[in-house]
Design an enzyme around this catalytic site. Structure first.
Site: not given
Length: 340
Positions: A250, A284
């Protein structure tokens, strides 16, 4: 309440706190004061080898046992959370500058959110079933899980990865961010108090380039899970592919948003900044790239300035609705470079 940093001279390997054999150290910096609050001792090659070996032994011995045993284990971990909840909040505020209210109500609470979600999934999960065609499907643990986690939501990412691995029956070697090791130490203490089988959970500290690379390249690590930068993620993924290991990456970026001329610019900018500024923009999914229709740009810029003025900065140790500093000097340098 003032949190006193834990000892960072030991790794947690095979159910015991073991003195680090590596020689590299780095300070843990309080970003609000720019002063060291602890000294992190990085694991050496022998420590990484010992942690992986302990996890492999636990896997071969099926130390995590049946589904019922894993449920009971996670329930014991849950029972031990409340007594360390405030320690977690204080540690995260101290090491990454999260305002204490955010640290208490959001950061530390993700431990419980992820644990409860894992328990719900585990209780309803079928490790063995008969398929419609009569075949029998049995799901077995993959093996040793190497986990590397970031600093921006530290206990969230640790909990997300570790609890899922334990629920699946995979022993863990965790390498948290070297910038935020205090909450990881508390996490390990909670698991230790819950009575995990030796080797089921192992904690080693250090940076990605040395400790993380050795963990990633280790032939006995069956699955790697990484959350962090694109550069490091690509290297970890390539290593996993070369040796045939499973890998989950990720590599979080930032999300763009579009603003057009016919929108209510003040309302739009207030909503955008409400998604961008929390956790000092260190999410994020923060919409930090605002793409504006050219004709609306001057007015949108003024609206953004008005919206930004509604936010205030403050001491992370003090309760209140304010922003804290960014987590470290490297991150601050990147922000200044992008602003220029």
């Amino acid at each position: 309440m003032t949190y006193s940093p834990s000892d960072l001279t030991h790794s947690y390997i095979d159910g015991r706190w073991t003195p680090v054999t590596g020689t590299q150290c780095s300070p843990v910096i309080n970003p609000a004061t720019e002063t060291p609050v602890a000294m992190l001792h990085h694991a050496g090659p022998a420590d990484v080898e010992a942690a992986v070996a302990a996890a492999k032994r636990a896997h071969l011995a099926e130390a995590l046992g049946s589904k019922d045993n894993r449920v009971a284990l996670l329930e014991r971990i849950r029972a031990g959370f409340d007594s360390r909840r405030e320690d977690l909040a204080q540690a995260i505020s101290l090491e990454m500058g999260a305002p204490i209210d955010l640290s208490r109500n959001a950061q530390a609470e993700t431990f419980l959110i992820q644990l409860d979600a894992t328990l719900d999934a585990l209780r309803g999960f079928a490790f063995a079933e008969t398929l419609p065609n009569g075949d029998h499907l049995i799901r077995q643990p993959t093996g040793v899980a190497g986990l590397i986690t970031p600093w921006n939501w530290p206990i969230h990412q640790i909990s997300l990865k570790v609890f899922a691995a334990l629920a699946a029956g995979c022993p863990v070697v965790l390498k948290p961010s070297e910038h935020t090791p205090l909450n990881a130490r508390i996490f390990a203490e909670i698991l230790d108090a819950a009575g995990l089988p030796p080797g089921a959970f192992n904690l080693i500290n250090g940076d990605v380039a040395s400790v993380g690379a050795q963990l990633t390249d280790h032939p006995d690590v069956a699955v790697m899970s990484f959350t962090g930068s694109t550069r490091a993620g690509l290297e970890i993924g390539a290593s996993a592919v070369r040796r045939g290991a499973r890998c989950a990456l990720e590599m979080g970026g930032k999300s763009p948003c579009l603003v057009f001329e016919d929108t209510d610019l003040d309302q739009a900018m207030e909503k955008i900044l409400a998604k961008t500024f929390p956790n000092s923009g260190q999410n994020c999914n923060a919409p930090t790239r605002i793409l504006i229709e050219a004709s609306a740009y001057p007015a949108a810029k003024e609206a953004a300035q008005r919206a930004a003025a509604l936010w205030t900065l403050g001491d992370p140790a003090q309760s209140g609705d304010h922003l804290g500093p960014v987590a470290n000097g490297r991150q601050w340098g990147r922000l200044r470079l992008s602003a220029e």
